[in-house]
Design a protein around this motif. Structure first.
Motif, PDB file in Angstrom:
ATOM      1  N   PRO A 148       9.731   2.398   2.053  1.00  0.00           N
ATOM      2  CA  PRO A 148       8.440   2.508   2.755  1.00  0.00           C
ATOM      3  C   PRO A 148       7.659   1.199   2.718  1.00  0.00           C
ATOM      4  O   PRO A 148       7.822   0.373   1.813  1.00  0.00           O
ATOM      5  CB  PRO A 148       7.716   3.615   1.979  1.00  0.00           C
ATOM      6  CG  PRO A 148       8.349   3.639   0.631  1.00  0.00           C
ATOM      7  CD  PRO A 148       9.786   3.267   0.852  1.00  0.00           C
ATOM      8  N   MET A 149       6.804   1.028   3.713  1.00  0.00           N
ATOM      9  CA  MET A 149       6.013  -0.190   3.859  1.00  0.00           C
ATOM     10  C   MET A 149       5.078  -0.405   2.672  1.00  0.00           C
ATOM     11  O   MET A 149       4.772  -1.552   2.316  1.00  0.00           O
ATOM     12  CB  MET A 149       5.219  -0.097   5.168  1.00  0.00           C
ATOM     13  CG  MET A 149       4.409  -1.315   5.538  1.00  0.00           C
ATOM     14  SD  MET A 149       3.674  -1.152   7.193  1.00  0.00           S
ATOM     15  CE  MET A 149       2.596   0.286   6.945  1.00  0.00           C
ATOM     16  N   TRP A 150       4.585   0.662   2.051  1.00  0.00           N
ATOM     17  CA  TRP A 150       3.604   0.533   0.982  1.00  0.00           C
ATOM     18  C   TRP A 150       4.206  -0.016  -0.319  1.00  0.00           C
ATOM     19  O   TRP A 150       3.491  -0.475  -1.212  1.00  0.00           O
ATOM     20  CB  TRP A 150       2.922   1.868   0.690  1.00  0.00           C
ATOM     21  CG  TRP A 150       3.858   3.015   0.417  1.00  0.00           C
ATOM     22  CD1 TRP A 150       4.262   3.973   1.309  1.00  0.00           C
ATOM     23  CD2 TRP A 150       4.486   3.333  -0.832  1.00  0.00           C
ATOM     24  NE1 TRP A 150       5.112   4.862   0.692  1.00  0.00           N
ATOM     25  CE2 TRP A 150       5.266   4.486  -0.621  1.00  0.00           C
ATOM     26  CE3 TRP A 150       4.480   2.753  -2.097  1.00  0.00           C
ATOM     27  CZ2 TRP A 150       6.025   5.082  -1.628  1.00  0.00           C
ATOM     28  CZ3 TRP A 150       5.242   3.331  -3.099  1.00  0.00           C
ATOM     29  CH2 TRP A 150       6.002   4.475  -2.860  1.00  0.00           C
ATOM     30  N   LEU A 151       5.516   0.039  -0.456  1.00  0.00           N
ATOM     31  CA  LEU A 151       6.158  -0.425  -1.688  1.00  0.00           C
ATOM     32  C   LEU A 151       6.341  -1.941  -1.621  1.00  0.00           C
ATOM     33  O   LEU A 151       6.840  -2.467  -0.629  1.00  0.00           O
ATOM     34  CB  LEU A 151       7.512   0.262  -1.848  1.00  0.00           C
ATOM     35  CG  LEU A 151       8.262   0.015  -3.150  1.00  0.00           C
ATOM     36  CD1 LEU A 151       7.462   0.528  -4.339  1.00  0.00           C
ATOM     37  CD2 LEU A 151       9.637   0.696  -3.110  1.00  0.00           C
ATOM     38  N   ASN A 152       5.941  -2.638  -2.679  1.00  0.00           N
ATOM     39  CA  ASN A 152       6.036  -4.097  -2.697  1.00  0.00           C
ATOM     40  C   ASN A 152       7.503  -4.518  -2.651  1.00  0.00           C
ATOM     41  O   ASN A 152       8.238  -4.382  -3.636  1.00  0.00           O
ATOM     42  CB  ASN A 152       5.358  -4.656  -3.952  1.00  0.00           C
ATOM     43  CG  ASN A 152       5.226  -6.164  -3.923  1.00  0.00           C
ATOM     44  OD1 ASN A 152       6.174  -6.887  -3.637  1.00  0.00           O
ATOM     45  ND2 ASN A 152       4.022  -6.651  -4.212  1.00  0.00           N
ATOM     46  N   TRP A 153       7.919  -5.039  -1.504  1.00  0.00           N
ATOM     47  CA  TRP A 153       9.328  -5.370  -1.313  1.00  0.00           C
ATOM     48  C   TRP A 153       9.768  -6.511  -2.227  1.00  0.00           C
ATOM     49  O   TRP A 153      10.908  -6.506  -2.724  1.00  0.00           O
ATOM     50  CB  TRP A 153       9.602  -5.731   0.146  1.00  0.00           C
ATOM     51  CG  TRP A 153      10.974  -6.320   0.346  1.00  0.00           C
ATOM     52  CD1 TRP A 153      11.274  -7.584   0.711  1.00  0.00           C
ATOM     53  CD2 TRP A 153      12.226  -5.643   0.170  1.00  0.00           C
ATOM     54  NE1 TRP A 153      12.642  -7.754   0.777  1.00  0.00           N
ATOM     55  CE2 TRP A 153      13.247  -6.583   0.443  1.00  0.00           C
ATOM     56  CE3 TRP A 153      12.575  -4.351  -0.199  1.00  0.00           C
ATOM     57  CZ2 TRP A 153      14.602  -6.262   0.369  1.00  0.00           C
ATOM     58  CZ3 TRP A 153      13.927  -4.026  -0.292  1.00  0.00           C
ATOM     59  CH2 TRP A 153      14.925  -4.967  -0.010  1.00  0.00           C
ATOM     60  N   GLN A 154       8.909  -7.474  -2.476  1.00  0.00           N
ATOM     61  CA  GLN A 154       9.299  -8.604  -3.315  1.00  0.00           C
ATOM     62  C   GLN A 154       9.645  -8.128  -4.716  1.00  0.00           C
ATOM     63  O   GLN A 154      10.613  -8.612  -5.327  1.00  0.00           O
ATOM     64  CB  GLN A 154       8.180  -9.647  -3.368  1.00  0.00           C
ATOM     65  CG  GLN A 154       8.614 -10.983  -3.963  1.00  0.00           C
ATOM     66  CD  GLN A 154       9.777 -11.618  -3.212  1.00  0.00           C
ATOM     67  OE1 GLN A 154       9.856 -11.553  -1.988  1.00  0.00           O
ATOM     68  NE2 GLN A 154      10.686 -12.224  -3.951  1.00  0.00           N
ATOM     69  N   TYR A 155       8.867  -7.170  -5.253  1.00  0.00           N
ATOM     70  CA  TYR A 155       9.185  -6.615  -6.569  1.00  0.00           C
ATOM     71  C   TYR A 155      10.554  -5.942  -6.536  1.00  0.00           C
ATOM     72  O   TYR A 155      11.363  -6.105  -7.459  1.00  0.00           O
ATOM     73  CB  TYR A 155       8.137  -5.576  -6.984  1.00  0.00           C
ATOM     74  CG  TYR A 155       6.743  -6.095  -7.215  1.00  0.00           C
ATOM     75  CD1 TYR A 155       6.460  -7.462  -7.251  1.00  0.00           C
ATOM     76  CD2 TYR A 155       5.683  -5.204  -7.395  1.00  0.00           C
ATOM     77  CE1 TYR A 155       5.175  -7.925  -7.465  1.00  0.00           C
ATOM     78  CE2 TYR A 155       4.395  -5.653  -7.615  1.00  0.00           C
ATOM     79  CZ  TYR A 155       4.148  -7.013  -7.643  1.00  0.00           C
ATOM     80  OH  TYR A 155       2.872  -7.471  -7.853  1.00  0.00           O
ATOM     81  N   LEU A 156      10.786  -5.168  -5.502  1.00  0.00           N
ATOM     82  CA  LEU A 156      12.018  -4.400  -5.400  1.00  0.00           C
ATOM     83  C   LEU A 156      13.222  -5.311  -5.177  1.00  0.00           C
ATOM     84  O   LEU A 156      14.289  -5.123  -5.766  1.00  0.00           O
ATOM     85  CB  LEU A 156      11.891  -3.391  -4.253  1.00  0.00           C
ATOM     86  CG  LEU A 156      12.922  -2.270  -4.179  1.00  0.00           C
ATOM     87  CD1 LEU A 156      12.905  -1.454  -5.466  1.00  0.00           C
ATOM     88  CD2 LEU A 156      12.623  -1.370  -3.003  1.00  0.00           C
ATOM     89  N   ARG A 157      13.046  -6.301  -4.312  1.00  0.00           N
ATOM     90  CA  ARG A 157      14.137  -7.226  -3.993  1.00  0.00           C
ATOM     91  C   ARG A 157      14.677  -7.903  -5.246  1.00  0.00           C
ATOM     92  O   ARG A 157      15.898  -8.092  -5.387  1.00  0.00           O
ATOM     93  CB  ARG A 157      13.625  -8.270  -2.995  1.00  0.00           C
ATOM     94  CG  ARG A 157      14.640  -9.309  -2.573  1.00  0.00           C
ATOM     95  CD  ARG A 157      14.005 -10.338  -1.644  1.00  0.00           C
ATOM     96  NE  ARG A 157      14.993 -11.278  -1.142  1.00  0.00           N
ATOM     97  CZ  ARG A 157      15.387 -12.360  -1.806  1.00  0.00           C
ATOM     98  NH1 ARG A 157      14.853 -12.641  -2.982  1.00  0.00           N
ATOM     99  NH2 ARG A 157      16.303 -13.165  -1.291  1.00  0.00           N
ATOM    100  N   GLU A 158      13.787  -8.268  -6.158  1.00  0.00           N
ATOM    101  CA  GLU A 158      14.176  -9.048  -7.327  1.00  0.00           C
ATOM    102  C   GLU A 158      15.147  -8.307  -8.243  1.00  0.00           C
ATOM    103  O   GLU A 158      15.900  -8.946  -8.972  1.00  0.00           O
ATOM    104  CB  GLU A 158      12.938  -9.476  -8.108  1.00  0.00           C
ATOM    105  CG  GLU A 158      12.112 -10.554  -7.411  1.00  0.00           C
ATOM    106  CD  GLU A 158      12.930 -11.796  -7.112  1.00  0.00           C
ATOM    107  OE1 GLU A 158      13.593 -12.316  -8.036  1.00  0.00           O
ATOM    108  OE2 GLU A 158      12.908 -12.247  -5.948  1.00  0.00           O
ATOM    109  N   ILE A 159      15.126  -6.972  -8.247  1.00  0.00           N
ATOM    110  CA  ILE A 159      16.012  -6.265  -9.177  1.00  0.00           C
ATOM    111  C   ILE A 159      17.480  -6.399  -8.764  1.00  0.00           C
ATOM    112  O   ILE A 159      18.383  -6.156  -9.576  1.00  0.00           O
ATOM    113  CB  ILE A 159      15.634  -4.772  -9.317  1.00  0.00           C
ATOM    114  CG1 ILE A 159      15.995  -3.980  -8.061  1.00  0.00           C
ATOM    115  CG2 ILE A 159      14.171  -4.605  -9.694  1.00  0.00           C
ATOM    116  CD1 ILE A 159      15.819  -2.479  -8.227  1.00  0.00           C
TER     117      ILE A 159
END
Length: 466
Positions: A148-159
């Motif tokens: 979803p758009m509301w989730l910080n993608w940069q945080y998620l991408r890093e994992i």
């Protein structure tokens, strides 16, 4: 004033505890993350597990998701058995495809089918890790739209990104961290995070997203996006509707959130909602335009009443809502009302119709304790709009944003390019043939584009001369 409700049930319903009775876990995000990390398919089929099989089935059809999953599966398999695999490759000259007991051969096969070539001749094992890391870095952004758009993608991408993973030293540091803490990693799949004993971090969306933000020194607080109202809240609403003869929902648009109300209707059972005769939106001219598009997303009859102001500083919404509710009760035999508003002014309406039944939907931060106490003391069930799952509200939010963007642009940026062309010719005193006009128009005018600078200022760019 209201039908008899079990007093203990009412008091429990008002409790703001976080047990599963009051909140229902959601698993959309953790299921997507689990799929991309390469969590085994059997975990998705376990009825007691967190990852959901329907998410697995949906993502299996998406090439971009499938590629990341297979790359992550390979990376984890190599990390788990690096020494043993490396020894086989060095002294027995074995390749990855000849070690099915250690390497997921199906992952390599699927990657080949998706035109990703992993197997190479005369390659060191550590270089496989580096190549996989590079492929993941290059392709992980293709999976952004699965979240979803509301989730910080940069945080998620890093994992998914191994730190310094394009160097041998970086892969060694990541491997040592993984070996020392392997039991803490979700289903023992490699990911980039500060490993500690957090239990199953993919247990549900709320737990995972909260931790994800904490790992980035941030705080996630909008829990309606990662959980839904629990069975106790919904059962009370269902019981209210079942016991009603005719129910009308009256909404004070000035004191309610259209996106939260949308979440309520979209996460209640459809057959029970059929008991609602209609929803009436009492709207002021100064509230959000999102109310106008709500009916596109809610499968309940909606009437949208926009109320003009006689005095610009005085809204008439509360008066009109109260008058129409009384009319509904006395003329249309409506015996039950759901009031959607956090405004205490509607206590007068409740008091004025002692033979009607009421259920009130409020927002937690907008409704004061006195109103909550008065409702509970009078045996009137109330629930929080904030508790209903809003994580899938993206479509109505985006459409509302686009609608407002178009309105703003129509008001502030509007000109006719043919008038512009006439102005150019007149101002420059240049005489062009019809063919020359067409060529200039096609090359420079039709190809105009908007450019946005770092301050957010917009200007129009034309093609350069050369």
């Amino acid at each position: 004033m209201n039908r008899d409700l079990n007093e203990a049930s009412i008091l429990q319903s008002q409790s703001e505890t976080t047990t599963d009775i009051y909140f229902k876990n959601t698993y959309t995000i953790v299921s997507t993350v689990a799929y991309l990390l390469g969590v085994p398919e059997k975990i998705f089929q376990n009825e007691f597990g967190s990852p959901r099989p329907e998410v697995y089935e949906r993502l299996e059809k998406e090439k971009s998701a499938r590629i990341i999953r297979n790359l992550c599966m390979l990376r984890t398999a190599i990390e788990r058995n690096f020494g043993y695999i490396n020894e086989k490759m060095t002294f027995e000259y074995k390749g990855l495809m000849s070690m099915p007991e250690l390497i997921p051969i199906d992952a390599i096969t699927q990657l080949e089918q998706d035109h990703i070539h992993i197997v190479k001749t005369h390659s060191k094992l550590v270089h496989y890790i580096i190549d996989i890391n590079r492929l993941i870095m290059d392709r992980i952004n293709n999976c952004k739209d699965f979240f979803p758009m509301w989730l910080n993608w940069q945080y998620l991408r890093e994992i998914f990104i191994m730190p310094n993973g394009l160097t041998e030293e970086g892969t060694k540091v990541a491997a040592n961290l993984y070996y020392m803490n392997k039991n803490f990693y979700p289903y023992r799949m490699y990911m980039n995070w500060p490993p500690t004993d957090q239990g199953n971090i993919l247990y549900n969306d709320k737990k995972f997203v909260t931790l994800l933000y904490e790992w980035n020194f941030d705080k996630f607080e909008d829990f309606s996006k990662v959980s839904d109202a629990g069975s106790r809240t919904k059962d009370n609403i269902y019981q209210f509707l079942e016991d009603s003869g005719r129910t009308v929902v009256v909404v004070d648009c000035e004191n309610s959130d259209p996106y939260k109300l949308c979440a309520v209707f979209n996460h209640l059972e459809t057959d029970i909602l059929e008991k609602i005769a209609r929803v009436v939106l009492f709207d002021d001219v100064h509230t959000t335009d999102a109310w106008a598009i709500l009916k596109q997303y809610v499968h309940v009859p909606i009437e949208h009443i926009v109320i003009e102001r006689i005095k610009q500083n005085k809204s008439l919404v509360d008066i009109r809502l109260t008058a129409d509710a009384c009319k509904e009760f006395y003329q249309n035999n409506t015996d039950s009302f759901i009031i959607v508003s956090s405004d205490s002014d509607y206590w007068g309406l409740i008091s004025a119709l002692p033979d009607a039944h009421f259920l009130v939907m409020i927002e937690r931060e907008k409704c004061g304790p006195d109103m909550k106490t008065a409702l509970a003391t009078s045996g009137i069930f109330y629930c929080f709009l904030d508790d209903f799952y809003s994580g899938d509200n993206e479509e109505i939010i985006v459409n509302a944003l686009v609608l407002e963007t178009r309105k703003y642009l129509d008001f502030t940026v509007k000109f006719n390019v043919k008038d512009l062309m006439s102005h150019i010719l007149q101002a420059t005193r240049v005489t062009l043939s019809e063919e020359e006009k067409k060529q200039f128009y096609d090359k420079y005018i039709k190809s105009m584009r908007l450019a946005i600078d770092d301050n957010g200022d917009v200007h129009v760019e034309l093609n350069s001369w050369k």
